[in-house]
Write an enzyme that holds these catalytic residues in place. Structure first.
Site, mmCIF file in Angstrom:
data_model
loop_
_atom_site.group_PDB
_atom_site.id
_atom_site.type_symbol
_atom_site.label_atom_id
_atom_site.label_comp_id
_atom_site.label_asym_id
_atom_site.label_seq_id
_atom_site.Cartn_x
_atom_site.Cartn_y
_atom_site.Cartn_z
ATOM 1 N N ARG A 1 -81.298 -24.186 97.543
ATOM 2 C CA ARG A 1 -79.898 -23.840 97.312
ATOM 3 C C ARG A 1 -79.084 -25.131 97.197
ATOM 4 O O ARG A 1 -79.181 -25.986 98.074
ATOM 5 C CB ARG A 1 -79.370 -23.000 98.464
ATOM 6 C CG ARG A 1 -80.242 -21.785 98.810
ATOM 7 C CD ARG A 1 -79.844 -21.253 100.182
ATOM 8 N NE ARG A 1 -80.648 -20.139 100.658
ATOM 9 C CZ ARG A 1 -81.777 -20.263 101.364
ATOM 10 N NH1 ARG A 1 -82.272 -21.460 101.630
ATOM 11 N NH2 ARG A 1 -82.408 -19.202 101.800
ATOM 12 N N ILE B 186 -75.524 -20.139 85.917
ATOM 13 C CA ILE B 186 -74.110 -20.505 85.835
ATOM 14 C C ILE B 186 -73.778 -21.016 84.424
ATOM 15 O O ILE B 186 -72.860 -20.530 83.769
ATOM 16 C CB ILE B 186 -73.760 -21.571 86.904
ATOM 17 C CG1 ILE B 186 -74.077 -21.035 88.304
ATOM 18 C CG2 ILE B 186 -72.305 -21.997 86.781
ATOM 19 C CD1 ILE B 186 -73.368 -19.762 88.702
ATOM 20 N N SER C 251 -76.145 -19.534 97.413
ATOM 21 C CA SER C 251 -76.078 -18.079 97.430
ATOM 22 C C SER C 251 -74.649 -17.672 97.779
ATOM 23 O O SER C 251 -74.019 -18.332 98.612
ATOM 24 C CB SER C 251 -77.057 -17.530 98.468
ATOM 25 O OG SER C 251 -77.180 -16.158 98.316
ATOM 26 N N HIS D 258 -75.512 -9.208 95.305
ATOM 27 C CA HIS D 258 -74.960 -8.856 96.615
ATOM 28 C C HIS D 258 -73.680 -8.039 96.471
ATOM 29 O O HIS D 258 -72.907 -8.246 95.548
ATOM 30 C CB HIS D 258 -74.666 -10.131 97.410
ATOM 31 C CG HIS D 258 -75.897 -10.851 97.860
ATOM 32 N ND1 HIS D 258 -76.726 -10.355 98.835
ATOM 33 C CD2 HIS D 258 -76.434 -12.024 97.459
ATOM 34 C CE1 HIS D 258 -77.736 -11.206 99.025
ATOM 35 N NE2 HIS D 258 -77.581 -12.228 98.192
HETATM 36 C C1 LIG Z 1 -84.261 -19.065 98.056
HETATM 37 C C2 LIG Z 1 -82.979 -18.694 97.350
HETATM 38 C C3 LIG Z 1 -82.570 -17.351 97.315
HETATM 39 C C4 LIG Z 1 -81.391 -16.996 96.661
HETATM 40 N N1 LIG Z 1 -81.077 -15.677 96.588
HETATM 41 C C5 LIG Z 1 -79.955 -15.295 95.919
HETATM 42 C C6 LIG Z 1 -79.638 -13.917 95.779
HETATM 43 O O1 LIG Z 1 -80.402 -13.049 96.174
HETATM 44 N N2 LIG Z 1 -78.469 -13.573 95.175
HETATM 45 C C7 LIG Z 1 -77.616 -14.512 94.686
HETATM 46 O O2 LIG Z 1 -76.552 -14.132 94.186
HETATM 47 N N3 LIG Z 1 -77.908 -15.829 94.766
HETATM 48 C C8 LIG Z 1 -79.057 -16.248 95.353
HETATM 49 N N4 LIG Z 1 -79.375 -17.580 95.431
HETATM 50 C C9 LIG Z 1 -78.480 -18.556 94.802
HETATM 51 C C10 LIG Z 1 -78.691 -18.665 93.288
HETATM 52 O O3 LIG Z 1 -80.066 -18.761 92.980
HETATM 53 C C11 LIG Z 1 -77.992 -19.909 92.772
HETATM 54 O O4 LIG Z 1 -76.671 -19.897 93.217
HETATM 55 C C12 LIG Z 1 -77.973 -20.006 91.254
HETATM 56 O O5 LIG Z 1 -79.251 -19.813 90.720
HETATM 57 C C13 LIG Z 1 -77.444 -21.350 90.824
HETATM 58 O O6 LIG Z 1 -77.508 -21.429 89.417
HETATM 59 P P1 LIG Z 1 -77.122 -22.761 88.660
HETATM 60 O O7 LIG Z 1 -77.045 -22.396 87.241
HETATM 61 O O8 LIG Z 1 -75.938 -23.354 89.297
HETATM 62 O O9 LIG Z 1 -78.313 -23.759 88.968
HETATM 63 P P2 LIG Z 1 -79.663 -24.029 88.177
HETATM 64 O O10 LIG Z 1 -80.351 -22.787 87.858
HETATM 65 O O11 LIG Z 1 -80.406 -25.045 88.950
HETATM 66 O O12 LIG Z 1 -79.182 -24.641 86.815
HETATM 67 C C14 LIG Z 1 -78.829 -25.998 86.677
HETATM 68 C C15 LIG Z 1 -79.553 -26.562 85.490
HETATM 69 O O13 LIG Z 1 -79.075 -27.863 85.202
HETATM 70 C C16 LIG Z 1 -80.135 -28.622 84.704
HETATM 71 N N5 LIG Z 1 -79.824 -30.035 84.822
HETATM 72 C C17 LIG Z 1 -79.773 -30.769 85.964
HETATM 73 N N6 LIG Z 1 -79.503 -32.056 85.665
HETATM 74 C C18 LIG Z 1 -79.376 -32.123 84.318
HETATM 75 C C19 LIG Z 1 -79.106 -33.205 83.413
HETATM 76 N N7 LIG Z 1 -78.940 -34.450 83.843
HETATM 77 N N8 LIG Z 1 -79.063 -32.936 82.090
HETATM 78 C C20 LIG Z 1 -79.258 -31.663 81.625
HETATM 79 N N9 LIG Z 1 -79.519 -30.629 82.451
HETATM 80 C C21 LIG Z 1 -79.567 -30.862 83.777
HETATM 81 C C22 LIG Z 1 -81.289 -28.178 85.573
HETATM 82 O O14 LIG Z 1 -82.526 -28.472 84.954
HETATM 83 C C23 LIG Z 1 -81.030 -26.704 85.738
HETATM 84 O O15 LIG Z 1 -81.751 -25.914 84.802
HETATM 85 C C24 LIG Z 1 -80.570 -17.978 96.066
HETATM 86 C C25 LIG Z 1 -80.977 -19.305 96.094
HETATM 87 C C26 LIG Z 1 -82.183 -19.675 96.707
HETATM 88 C C27 LIG Z 1 -82.624 -21.079 96.662
#
Ligand SMILES: Cc1cc2nc3c(=O)[nH]c(=O)nc-3n(C[C@H](O)[C@H](O)[C@H](O)COP(=O)(O)OP(=O)(O)OC[C@H]3O[C@@H](n4cnc5c(N)ncnc54)[C@H](O)[C@@H]3O)c2cc1C
Ligand SMILES: Cc1cc2nc3c(=O)[nH]c(=O)nc-3n(C[C@H](O)[C@H](O)[C@H](O)COP(=O)(O)OP(=O)(O)OC[C@H]3O[C@@H](n4cnc5c(N)ncnc54)[C@H](O)[C@@H]3O)c2cc1C
Lengths: 484, 330
Positions: free
Chosen positions: A319, A18, A345, A55
């Site tokens: 998640r 994200i 997800s 998806h």
């Molecule tokens: C088992 C599983 C299967 C999934 N399968 C799918 C799929 O097939 N298709 C799909 O579309 N989605 C899927 N998802 C959902 C998808 O993985 C997530 O929606 C997405 O990865 C979220 O990304 P993000 O950037 O929000 O979170 P993250 O990748 O967690 O990024 C957030 C970042 O913020 C950092 N952070 C946290 N606190 C701080 C702080 N205080 N200071 C600095 N940095 C910080 C963390 O270290 C992290 O790197 C799945 C999820 C799971 C768990």
């Protein structure tokens, strides 16, 4: 530690899919952007452990933000993957019905998905299935076929997004944990983001901190958000079984999940899972015997020939759940603070659509977004021998000898690829694994670990005893041997 | 495409012995391909003694044992050795492709000996629940760290499985000043050689938990502890018998698997359970002219047996190529 305070139009917190999608989107405009990530590398949070499915937009409630952004994201991801040289494979998915009741649910699902704009949906019967998906359980009577489902490597997508954002002027700071947010009386710069590496002054903050987004939100005074981690355990099979299925296979979805799937990673390993379990602890990545049994038996209901002995690895992901839907909004009580919270997800799929939405939110809240004259839209592919024909490999080896120096025998990874990965930011053994697949095959680094460590130590000038699996605390070896 | 009469893949004790024996039986055009930068295979990291008792009537270390064959090979100009040559593709017609720094070669072999050795079974294969921190190694990797790289991978060790490499590593770690908290073996007796059990474990009073299995590995970044539990005759957990062991390292020593992915690619029939070629006779496979010897045929306890069986493979292949063989049939 930074002593002077630098100012930014936008500070993004979180280096997952994200945060980096937003960073890349914002890098088109003439604004100063920094992305802060607490871990040693990007994509070490939720974005590294998921199913990697783009998806099509089925199985979402009509009218939900998730559903809308998923359909958009499926279209946008293709374009971005092409621009950034990341492999996207459109493989299609089948939601499989085993009895009359399930069969009639397929029609409901199809209708719901069509109102959301999912293209190309078709109900296919038993004969079609036997011909086009021969290893599927013969008892399946019908399926909803969604041709636009695809697969991608989630971390390689993140690395490519980040690299492109940096090329277009975004600053990325790893090992920079946000510890607090201070409000300023300034009309323009409203926040000081306090981090483990100094202060970043910002007009806007985007909270994309994944599992910890509730913590960041409360630092900004938004205290009504609570993230419940929902665990999913996944099991990966040997690449030998690459042709196990042609499509991604889904059972009928339940209220909270899409069920246990038989899918494939973009590298060609079949994958089965995930489980669904709410947990308390945001670091709880334990896999369990129960999860193992559940996944194997559910996957075998779809594909009876799946064999436990073919499992080569497993992991759990969490998640970040906050209510039933995504939350993407400007906090009017905290002007300048944008929450991107509860990105469960299909967050991987929706990421580029979320980025577009965030861009509009910033614009609507007074950030002047002028397009850059030169935006470096395209980026070359990272070379992986494993995806090349022998003919192409021959050419590569001629061009650069180090391509002929194979260090990972199971996945066929060369010294050149490992050195490239380090050049592009890999600092840990996991970072190298995610980028290159070295240590990711059936022997799990039994043969190549020491060679990779030597290269990593040499290229980054870090003593071999300080190299880690995934950051401080996870050092691989304890010390050099004593001489006595 | 270049034609070669005999290609040997793998320069461990098996590949070397087979190449020499094929030469001694008349084959004059032999190419030996080895992925690594030196011959000797896994013996290079086995610096303990105990090799050669059968074959040379002497007690040698692994590298010493290997060296005897390397010297012999070096004296036979008809055996061309190509190092850092990694075979990546093999077809049913014995066409193989290998990579080495700077080039990719494709060769058609009249006959082939595959002597690619084996790999260790991993934590992943026996499914140990828990977290996935740093500090979980296969015993062979730990051996490489200490014996070849001069690095100590851990200070408080729990060993899973009582295979020979695990037993030898238990002693090694103690001698390096680390603590060994215990060896966890699911069966009621060791799977290693008796001499290793005595010399490496009993002499050092290392606790062995027979009829126990590891039920969890814990620790966020680095291993912090493991849970072990007693099992019944069907290997099911016995409730209420969990014990926790603090440690920073878990060594996995739960057996070896023949490396046969290449011949599998060529269409040789492979036993799914053992990963060995399906065969009625030692060294033979379902494709005539493709032979397999050493630990890739089946996992042998002693390198001396590997040498003897591989010499036999050399005879078999010479015969296949139409030479009158001189080795006696026992
Ligand atoms: C088992 C599983 C299967 C999934 N399968 C799918 C799929 O097939 N298709 C799909 O579309 N989605 C899927 N998802 C959902 C998808 O993985 C997530 O929606 C997405 O990865 C979220 O990304 P993000 O950037 O929000 O979170 P993250 O990748 O967690 O990024 C957030 C970042 O913020 C950092 N952070 C946290 N606190 C701080 C702080 N205080 N200071 C600095 N940095 C910080 C963390 O270290 C992290 O790197 C799945 C999820 C799971 C768990
Ligand atoms: C850790 C350990 C400790 C041991 N301790 C003892 C002991 O104390 N006493 C004893 O008698 N025996 C011991 N053994 C057993 C003995 O070492 C083995 O039985 C013997 O080395 C097997 O020989 P090999 O040639 O079949 O396999 P290896 O020695 O493994 O040789 C296989 C060779 O093939 C090469 N190769 C593999 N794939 C390819 C490819 N695609 N292209 C090119 N080359 C390739 C490899 O690099 C390697 O050099 C031990 C074994 C191990 C693993």
């Amino acid at each position: 530690m930074r002593t002077e305070i630098k100012t930014y139009d936008v500070v993004i917190i979180g280096g997952g899919v994200i945060g980096t999608s937003i960073a890349r989107e914002l890098s088109r405009y003439k604004i100063d952007v920094a992305l802060l990530e607490k871990e040693i590398e990007l994509a070490f949070g939720v974005s590294k452990s998921n199913s990697g499915i783009i998806h099509p937009g089925t199985q979402n409630l009509p009218g939900s933000l998730k559903g809308r952004l998923c359909v958009q994201g499926n279209i946008l991801t293709r374009r971005i993957a092409k621009e950034l040289g990341v492999e996207f494979q459109e493989v299609g998915e089948l939601i499989v019905a085993f009895n009359k009741e399930e069969n009639s649910r397929l029609f409901e699902l199809k209708k719901e998905a069509e109102t959301m704009g999912v293209p190309g949906l078709r109900i296919v019967g038993g004969d079609w299935l036997r011909e086009n998906e021969p290893n599927l359980n013969g008892e399946a009577i019908a399926a909803l076929y969604a041709p636009t489902a695809g697969i991608i490597s989630p971390y390689r997508l993140v690395y490519a997004l980040a690299e492109n954002a940096v090329k277009n002027g975004v600053e990325i700071h790893v090992l920079t944990a946000v510890e607090g947010i201070k409000f300023l009386k300034d009309d323009k710069y409203k926040f000081d983001v306090i981090t483990s590496r100094g202060v970043f002054r910002a007009r806007f903050i985007i909270n994309a901190a994944g599992l910890y987004a509730d913590k960041i939100a409360s630092m900004a005074g938004v205290s009504d958000l609570k993230i419940t981690p929902r665990k999913g355990e996944e099991f990966i099979l040997d690449k030998k079984k690459e042709n196990l299925t042609r499509h991604l296979l889904f059972p009928l979805p339940s209220k909270t999940s899409k069920g246990i799937l038989v899918t494939r990673t973009s590298d060609g390993n079949p994958m089965i899972g995930p489980t669904v379990q709410d947990v308390e602890d945001k670091e709880d990545l334990l896999t369990s015997d129960e999860g193992y049994k559940k996944v194997v038996s559910a996957a075998r209901r779809l594909v009876p020939s799946i064999n436990k002995n073919d499992i080569i690895t497993y992991f759990a992901g969490l998640r970040p759940v906050c209510g039933d839907d995504f939350i993407v909004r400007h906090e009017n009580n905290v002007p300048g603070f944008v929450n991107v919270v509860g990105i469960q997800s299909p967050g991987l799929t929706a990421a580029p659509a979320i980025a577009g939405m965030v861009k509009k939110i910033l614009e609507n809240n007074g950030l002047d977004m002028k397009k850059k004259f030169f935006f470096k839209r395209y980026q070359g592919k990272v070379t992986h021998l494993f995806s090349k024909s022998l003919y192409k490999i021959k050419k590569l080896v001629k061009r650069d000898h180090a391509y002929g120096d194979i260090l990972c025998r199971c996945e066929m990874v060369s010294v050149k690829e490992v050195k490239d990965a380090i050049k592009r930011g890999a600092r840990t053994m996991d970072g190298i694994k995610f980028r290159t697949r070295a240590q990711g095959g059936r022997c799990h680094g039994g043969f190549c670990t020491t060679r990779i460590m030597k290269i990593l130590a040499e290229e980054t000038n870090v003593p071999i005893t300080e190299l880690t699996k995934r950051g401080a605390g996870s050092e691989i070896v304890k010390e050099e041997r004593g001489n006595d | 495409m270049i034609n070669r009469e005999l290609v040997v893949v793998g320069g461990g004790p098996a590949g070397m012995a087979a190449a020499i024996s094929a030469y001694e039986n008349g084959v004059r055009d032999i190419l030996l391909l080895e992925r690594d930068q030196y011959l000797g295979g896994i013996l290079n990291q086995c610096i303990h003694t105990g090799f050669g008792l059968d074959y040379f009537d002497e007690v040698l270390t692994g590298p010493e044992y290997a060296d005897r064959f390397i010297k012999k090979i070096r004296n036979i100009p008809e055996i061309e050795v190509s190092l850092r040559s990694f075979v990546v593709d093999l077809t049913e017609d014995k066409v193989l492709t290998y990579l080495k720094p700077g080039s990719v070669e494709t060769i058609k072999a009249g006959a082939l000996i595959m002597a690619t050795g084996c790999r260790e079974r991993t934590r992943e294969m026996i499914h140990i629940p828990g977290t996935r921190p740093a500090g979980v190694f296969s015993a062979g990797l730990a051996q490489k760290f200490i014996n070849i790289e001069g690095l100590l991978p851990g200070k408080k060790i729990v060993i899973v499985g009582s295979g020979d490499i695990g037993l030898i590593m238990a002693r090694r770690f103690l001698l390096e000043g680390a603590e060994v908290e215990g060896i966890v073996e699911i069966k009621s007796e060791s799977r290693g050689l008796i001499r290793n059990m005595v010399q490496c474990v009993e002499d050092f009073n290392i606790p062995v938990y027979f009829n126990h299995k590891i039920s969890g590995i814990y620790g966020k970044d680095r291993v912090e502890k493991v849970d072990i539990v007693r099992v019944d005759k069907e290997f099911n957990k016995v409730a209420g018998t969990e014990t926790r062991l603090d440690c920073d390292t878990v060594l996995i020593s739960v057996g070896l698997i023949p490396e046969n992915e290449l011949i599998e690619m060529a269409g040789v029939e492979i036993d799914k359970k053992t990963n060995s070629p399906v065969s009625k006779e030692v060294n033979r496979t379902s494709i005539p002219g493709i032979f397999v010897c050493g630990n890739s045929f089946k996992v042998y306890d002693l390198v001396d047996t590997v040498s003897n069986e591989s010499i036999k493979a050399g005879c078999m292949i010479a015969e296949y190529l139409g030479y009158k063989i001189t080795c006696n049939e026992e």
